[in-house]
Write a protein that holds these residues in place. Structure first.
Motif, PDB file in Angstrom:
ATOM      1  N   LYS A 173      13.615   9.323 -64.591  1.00 10.92           N
ATOM      2  CA  LYS A 173      13.378   8.447 -65.731  1.00 10.92           C
ATOM      3  C   LYS A 173      14.696   8.320 -66.482  1.00 10.92           C
ATOM      4  N   GLY A 174      15.188   7.126 -66.629  1.00 13.25           N
ATOM      5  CA  GLY A 174      16.454   6.920 -67.320  1.00 13.25           C
ATOM      6  C   GLY A 174      17.635   7.420 -66.525  1.00 13.25           C
ATOM      7  N   ASP A 175      18.737   7.708 -67.228  1.00 16.73           N
ATOM      8  CA  ASP A 175      19.964   8.213 -66.599  1.00 16.73           C
ATOM      9  C   ASP A 175      20.226   9.621 -67.124  1.00 16.73           C
ATOM     10  N   ALA A 176      19.664  10.597 -66.441  1.00 17.12           N
ATOM     11  CA  ALA A 176      19.733  11.975 -66.923  1.00 17.12           C
ATOM     12  C   ALA A 176      21.152  12.533 -66.880  1.00 17.12           C
ATOM     13  N   GLU A 177      21.920  12.172 -65.859  1.00 16.44           N
ATOM     14  CA  GLU A 177      23.288  12.699 -65.754  1.00 16.44           C
ATOM     15  C   GLU A 177      24.157  12.194 -66.912  1.00 16.44           C
ATOM     16  N   ALA A 178      24.065  10.899 -67.222  1.00 13.72           N
ATOM     17  CA  ALA A 178      24.855  10.358 -68.327  1.00 13.72           C
ATOM     18  C   ALA A 178      24.411  10.955 -69.655  1.00 13.72           C
ATOM     19  N   ALA A 179      23.096  11.105 -69.841  1.00 14.88           N
ATOM     20  CA  ALA A 179      22.596  11.675 -71.081  1.00 14.88           C
ATOM     21  C   ALA A 179      23.026  13.129 -71.225  1.00 14.88           C
ATOM     22  N   PHE A 180      23.072  13.837 -70.116  1.00 12.43           N
ATOM     23  CA  PHE A 180      23.516  15.227 -70.172  1.00 12.43           C
ATOM     24  C   PHE A 180      24.985  15.308 -70.588  1.00 12.43           C
ATOM     25  N   THR A 181      25.788  14.473 -70.003  1.00  6.09           N
ATOM     26  CA  THR A 181      27.211  14.468 -70.344  1.00  6.09           C
ATOM     27  C   THR A 181      27.425  14.196 -71.828  1.00  6.09           C
ATOM     28  N   ALA A 182      26.612  13.330 -72.396  1.00  7.84           N
ATOM     29  CA  ALA A 182      26.784  12.939 -73.795  1.00  7.84           C
ATOM     30  C   ALA A 182      26.116  13.888 -74.779  1.00  7.84           C
ATOM     31  N   ALA A 183      25.279  14.810 -74.301  1.00  9.23           N
ATOM     32  CA  ALA A 183      24.501  15.662 -75.206  1.00  9.23           C
ATOM     33  C   ALA A 183      25.408  16.609 -75.995  1.00  9.23           C
ATOM     34  N   PRO A 184      25.165  16.800 -77.292  1.00  4.82           N
ATOM     35  CA  PRO A 184      25.983  17.727 -78.085  1.00  4.82           C
ATOM     36  C   PRO A 184      25.716  19.194 -77.768  1.00  4.82           C
ATOM     37  N   VAL A 185      24.515  19.505 -77.284  1.00  3.06           N
ATOM     38  CA  VAL A 185      24.179  20.886 -76.918  1.00  3.06           C
ATOM     39  C   VAL A 185      23.645  20.861 -75.495  1.00  3.06           C
ATOM     40  N   LYS A 186      24.138  21.761 -74.667  1.00  2.00           N
ATOM     41  CA  LYS A 186      23.718  21.718 -73.271  1.00  2.00           C
ATOM     42  C   LYS A 186      23.805  23.076 -72.613  1.00  2.00           C
ATOM     43  N   VAL A 187      22.995  23.258 -71.581  1.00  2.00           N
ATOM     44  CA  VAL A 187      23.117  24.394 -70.666  1.00  2.00           C
ATOM     45  C   VAL A 187      23.034  23.840 -69.257  1.00  2.00           C
ATOM     46  N   ASP A 188      23.755  24.435 -68.333  1.00  2.00           N
ATOM     47  CA  ASP A 188      23.790  23.991 -66.937  1.00  2.00           C
ATOM     48  C   ASP A 188      23.874  25.244 -66.089  1.00  2.00           C
ATOM     49  N   ARG A 189      22.789  25.634 -65.459  1.00  2.00           N
ATOM     50  CA  ARG A 189      22.723  26.937 -64.814  1.00  2.00           C
ATOM     51  C   ARG A 189      22.233  26.836 -63.371  1.00  2.00           C
ATOM     52  N   ARG A 190      22.636  27.824 -62.573  1.00  2.00           N
ATOM     53  CA  ARG A 190      22.222  27.948 -61.174  1.00  2.00           C
ATOM     54  C   ARG A 190      21.356  29.189 -61.045  1.00  2.00           C
ATOM     55  N   PHE A 191      20.264  29.059 -60.306  1.00  2.00           N
ATOM     56  CA  PHE A 191      19.327  30.157 -60.100  1.00  2.00           C
ATOM     57  C   PHE A 191      19.084  30.321 -58.602  1.00  2.00           C
ATOM     58  N   THR A 192      18.789  31.549 -58.197  1.00  2.00           N
ATOM     59  CA  THR A 192      18.413  31.789 -56.804  1.00  2.00           C
ATOM     60  C   THR A 192      17.167  32.667 -56.754  1.00  2.00           C
ATOM     61  N   THR A 193      16.348  32.391 -55.755  1.00  2.00           N
ATOM     62  CA  THR A 193      15.186  33.242 -55.478  1.00  2.00           C
ATOM     63  C   THR A 193      15.181  33.552 -53.986  1.00  2.00           C
ATOM     64  N   PRO A 194      14.748  34.748 -53.592  1.00  2.00           N
ATOM     65  CA  PRO A 194      14.813  35.151 -52.186  1.00  2.00           C
ATOM     66  C   PRO A 194      13.569  34.749 -51.412  1.00  2.00           C
ATOM     67  N   PRO A 195      13.594  34.906 -50.088  1.00  2.00           N
ATOM     68  CA  PRO A 195      12.345  34.767 -49.318  1.00  2.00           C
ATOM     69  C   PRO A 195      11.358  35.843 -49.754  1.00  2.00           C
ATOM     70  N   LEU A 196      10.080  35.533 -49.681  1.00  2.00           N
ATOM     71  CA  LEU A 196       9.029  36.477 -50.058  1.00  2.00           C
ATOM     72  C   LEU A 196       7.918  36.438 -49.017  1.00  2.00           C
ATOM     73  N   HIS A 197       7.164  37.534 -48.919  1.00  2.00           N
ATOM     74  CA  HIS A 197       6.011  37.573 -48.020  1.00  2.00           C
ATOM     75  C   HIS A 197       4.740  37.955 -48.778  1.00  2.00           C
ATOM     76  N   HIS A 198       3.599  37.506 -48.239  1.00  2.00           N
ATOM     77  CA  HIS A 198       2.335  37.594 -48.963  1.00  2.00           C
ATOM     78  C   HIS A 198       1.796  39.017 -49.077  1.00  2.00           C
ATOM     79  N   ASN A 199       1.840  39.785 -47.998  1.00  2.00           N
ATOM     80  CA  ASN A 199       1.401  41.183 -47.998  1.00  2.00           C
ATOM     81  C   ASN A 199      -0.025  41.377 -48.508  1.00  2.00           C
ATOM     82  N   ALA A 200      -0.955  40.622 -47.962  1.00  2.00           N
ATOM     83  CA  ALA A 200      -2.371  40.844 -48.268  1.00  2.00           C
ATOM     84  C   ALA A 200      -2.785  42.230 -47.782  1.00  2.00           C
ATOM     85  N   ILE A 201      -3.767  42.822 -48.446  1.00  2.00           N
ATOM     86  CA  ILE A 201      -4.226  44.159 -48.050  1.00  2.00           C
ATOM     87  C   ILE A 201      -4.704  44.150 -46.600  1.00  2.00           C
ATOM     88  N   GLU A 202      -5.446  43.111 -46.229  1.00  2.00           N
ATOM     89  CA  GLU A 202      -5.927  42.996 -44.852  1.00  2.00           C
ATOM     90  C   GLU A 202      -4.905  42.241 -44.014  1.00  2.00           C
TER      91      GLU A 202
END
Length: 737
Positions: A173-202
């Motif tokens: 919706k709109g131009d998020a990249e341009a709006a981000f560049t123009a924003a007076p307050v901003k955060v820009d972060r990278r996150f990682t999550t690992p592979p996971l397994h279900h491990n049901a009791i049965e």
């Protein structure tokens, strides 16, 4: 499976919403309940898998002589002597059961190896011990091929995920990249999550029996109907010739919603030997053959005005598929709906690797996506000097942010208000490292929970007998969430009969078809059809001249009728096609009109040892907006269970994959760490119980939503306690030291 409700309710007042005891409670606590591996059959044999030890290549030789010589071995099946199978079909919206195949591999009908752990032989023996001993003696030689197994290294090669009817790979919706560049307050972060397994009791287990061309399968499955259709396809027999029985399933969390090698190969071995075969996967074999949650890297960039108004929200992700299958995850789903940002961009990207296909795991996508989004919102609140709840409420939308659709129901403001009061959020001092309890650093964090809701097709038969009992037939799945209990409550209220007079038969493909237990849709889907059936039954009673004071049983007695039966839906071929069309038309109509979702607010308190980095979750309050709650006891249990699973995701769980060869390095509960009782604090659950007017009985679905936001709340609380932002799950000691 038939269960009768315990005699705890003796009046005919409404029982929907009451904490009615589970119908299977006594059976499970006394050991009477029988799970898949506990069923037997005359002349039973046992199977064990042999796993490939390379990530990609071709089998050039396979020596089964030593295995065959083990006393008790009946046969060793390989690609040289296994019966032929038909290949899985490509996914098509006209047959949703095509979504059920875990991989596209035609097991034991090929010499190709597609991942480290792929089953390449099956040993059948008179005992499980002999089968496993023999499996260890099979010797295989390979011609290896170049493989791609390192997710981190392949991330730059990710390609955009395509949009489809079920999931959007991108939206804006709109131009998020341009709006981000123009924003007076901003955060820009990278996150990682690992592979996971279900491990049901049965662990996954199957018992297969052939009688000519008729196949009966006991299986630990979340999706009886899809499994039945898939087995019929693979073995080239009519669907009516397959029976699937699953009275109890000891947990699934998505892993048992797909059909994996163990189930297919058990049926294959039974056909080859002409004898019943049981296969119970070892915990290691579950890891090697059953896909878990994808790893992810995510970017969240938020731009805001100084008053906290979000001008830009960007959320992108990279996840993986197996080269032979897998399920994309809706990692950015919540970012289209939670905040009223003026400009939004969400985009999901995929890489294909030579690993076992990933699969849906509780709240697939939203569980890890809410971690990144909610941690970023917390960071922005600190940048702005605002309370994290105040920032969220300042950006709480009136309509769906990205497309302007109406919310079917949304009371997140009230959920936060109630949760904050119960938790004592006002006692929090905002500065990091400002709260202590003796030597422990104390932190408090919040996060929003989100999961979309939907309805599937379900068929039911309801029979009212002259003795006043009601029998509900539906092939739904019971994995511990109380499915049969709540449907008995629904029928009791709809027909005005005591709940103890209702029986629900379930867990068998000979019963009318139900959707799989996943996506928080089984309860609503079955209840929708059950209500329609009860309405048909009431109309029949009215035609028989029932007065308002006359009980249903009295009408039958007066008319000399032993019973009265009605059905909704049909399991015939035409009936199934009509059901699919009903589902697709309603799904598309709802997509155009409404945004439906379960929501919630998590409040977390942690204690962190400043010297060792040890994290203890010490207190939890969760306030949910999940529509009408059908059973106060089973709902609370489900919501707590999701939070416990989220705590494991945040602090302990990760599947370790060797980036050189694609081998899972911790395929057991000795090395894959899940929470134990000592890790879990008191969990205070509350819900608004505000019905959704667009859903049957106003219910929404609660199985998935409670895990979403949990990791974000913990990460935010740890930052408050320590001043450290950890953006890579799990949050282990080394990351805090």
């Amino acid at each position: 499976m038939t269960q009768t409700l315990p005699e705890t309710t003796t009046t005919r007042e409404s029982v929907v919403g009451k904490p009615v005891d589970r119908v299977d409670g006594t059976a499970k606590t006394t050991g009477e309940a029988r799970f898949t591996a506990e069923f037997s059959h005359p002349d039973l044999t046992h199977a064990a898998l042999v796993h490939a030890t390379v990530s990609r290549g071709r089998i050039t030789a396979i020596d089964t002589s030593a295995a065959s010589a083990v006393p008790g071995v009946v046969t060793v099946l390989t690609h040289h002597n296994a019966p032929a199978l038909k290949s899985p079909r490509k996914v098509t919206p006209t047959d949703l059961s095509t979504m059920a195949s875990g991989t596209s591999v035609n097991y034991l009908n090929t010499d190709e190896v597609h991942w480290d752990g792929q089953p390449i032989a099956v040993v059948v023996a008179e005992s499980a011990l002999a089968a496993r001993e023999a499996a260890a003696l099979v010797r295989v030689t390979y011609e290896t091929a170049e493989s791609t197994v390192d997710f981190t290294a392949e991330e730059p090669a990710a390609k955009p995920q395509k949009n489809n009817l079920v999931m959007q790979g991108s939206a804006k919706k709109g131009d998020a990249e341009a709006a981000f560049t123009a924003a007076p307050v901003k955060v820009d972060r990278r996150f990682t999550t690992p592979p996971l397994h279900h491990n049901a009791i049965e662990p996954h287990a199957t018992l297969a029996v052939w009688d000519g061309d008729r196949l009966t399968v006991h299986d630990a499955t979340q999706s009886i109907d899809w499994l039945r259709s898939h087995l019929a396809l693979r073995f080239g027999i009519p669907t009516r010739s397959v029976r699937v029985i699953a009275p109890f399933v000891g947990g699934g969390f998505g892993g048992k919603g797909f059909i994996w090698a163990g189930t297919i190969l058990t049926a294959l071995a039974a056909r080859a030997t002409g004898r019943p075969v049981r296969l119970v996967l070892t915990r290691e074999s579950v890891y090697r053959t059953v896909g878990g949650r994808t790893p992810s890297t995510q970017r969240v960039a938020l731009g805001a005005r100084t008053d906290g108004t979000l001008t830009s929200l960007i959320h992108t992700s990279v996840t993986r598929l197996g080269r032979v299958g897998g399920t994309p995850e809706a990692v950015t789903s919540q970012s289209k709906h939670l905040y009223a940002a003026e400009n939004i961009l969400v985009r999901q990207n995929l890489v294909e690797l030579d690993l076992v296909s990933n699969a849906a795991m509780r709240a697939p996508g939203e569980a890890i996506g809410t971690f990144a989004l909610e941690a970023s919102i917390d960071e922005l609140a600190y940048e702005l000097g605002m309370d994290p709840i105040e920032l969220r409420m300042h950006n709480e939308p009136e309509r769906n942010p990205i497309d302007g659709k109406q919310f079917a129901r949304r009371h997140l403001r009230e959920a936060y208000r109630v949760g904050a009061e119960r938790f004592g959020w006002a006692d929090r001092t905002p500065e990091p490292r400002s709260m202590r309890d003796g030597r422990w650093l104390v932190g408090m964090g919040v996060a929003s929970a989100f999961h979309p809701s939907m309805l599937f097709v379900a068929n039911v038969v309801v029979r009212l007998s002259v003795d006043g009992t009601v029998l509900v037939h539906c092939g739904l799945q019971e994995m511990g969430m109380g499915s049969a209990t709540v449907q008995a409550q629904v029928a009791a209220d709809a027909l005005g009969v005591p709940v103890e007079s209702v029986r629900v038969e379930y867990g068998d493909s000979t019963l009318p078809m139900a959707p799989g237990a996943g996506g928080s849709m089984q309860t609503a889907s079955v209840a929708n059809s059950l209500l329609a059936a009860c309405e048909k039954l009431e109309r029949k009673l009215t035609k028989l001249g029932r007065s308002p004071q006359e009980s249903p049983a009295a009408v039958l007695a007066r008319e000399g009728l032993p019973s009265l039966e009605v059905s909704v839906g049909s399991d015939t071929r035409l009936g199934r096609m009509a059901g699919q069309l009903r589902f697709m038309s309603k799904f598309l109509m709802d997509q155009r009109r409404w945004m439906k979702a379960a929501l919630g607010a998590h409040f977390c308190e942690v204690r962190v040892d400043p010297d060792t980095g040890e994290v203890r979750v010490s207190r939890w309050t969760a306030s949910f907006d999940v529509g009408r709650v059908l059973n106060a006891k089973t709902a609370t249990s489900q919501l707590k269970g999701g939070i416990v699973m989220g705590i494991g995701m945040a602090l302990a769980e990760q599947t370790l994959i060797d980036p050189r060869n694609g081998r899972i390095m911790n395929p057991s509960l000795a090395e894959y760490h899940v929470p134990v009782h000592a890790d879990i604090p008191p969990i205070d659950i509350t819900y608004l119980d505000e019905p959704d007017p667009t859903m049957p009985l106003g219910l929404v679905g609660i199985g998935e939503v409670s895990i979403t936001g949990v990791a974000g709340a913990i990460a935010n609380a740890i930052h408050h306690a320590t001043g450290k932002r950890i953006r890579d799950l799990p949050i282990t000691l080394d990351k805090l030291l």
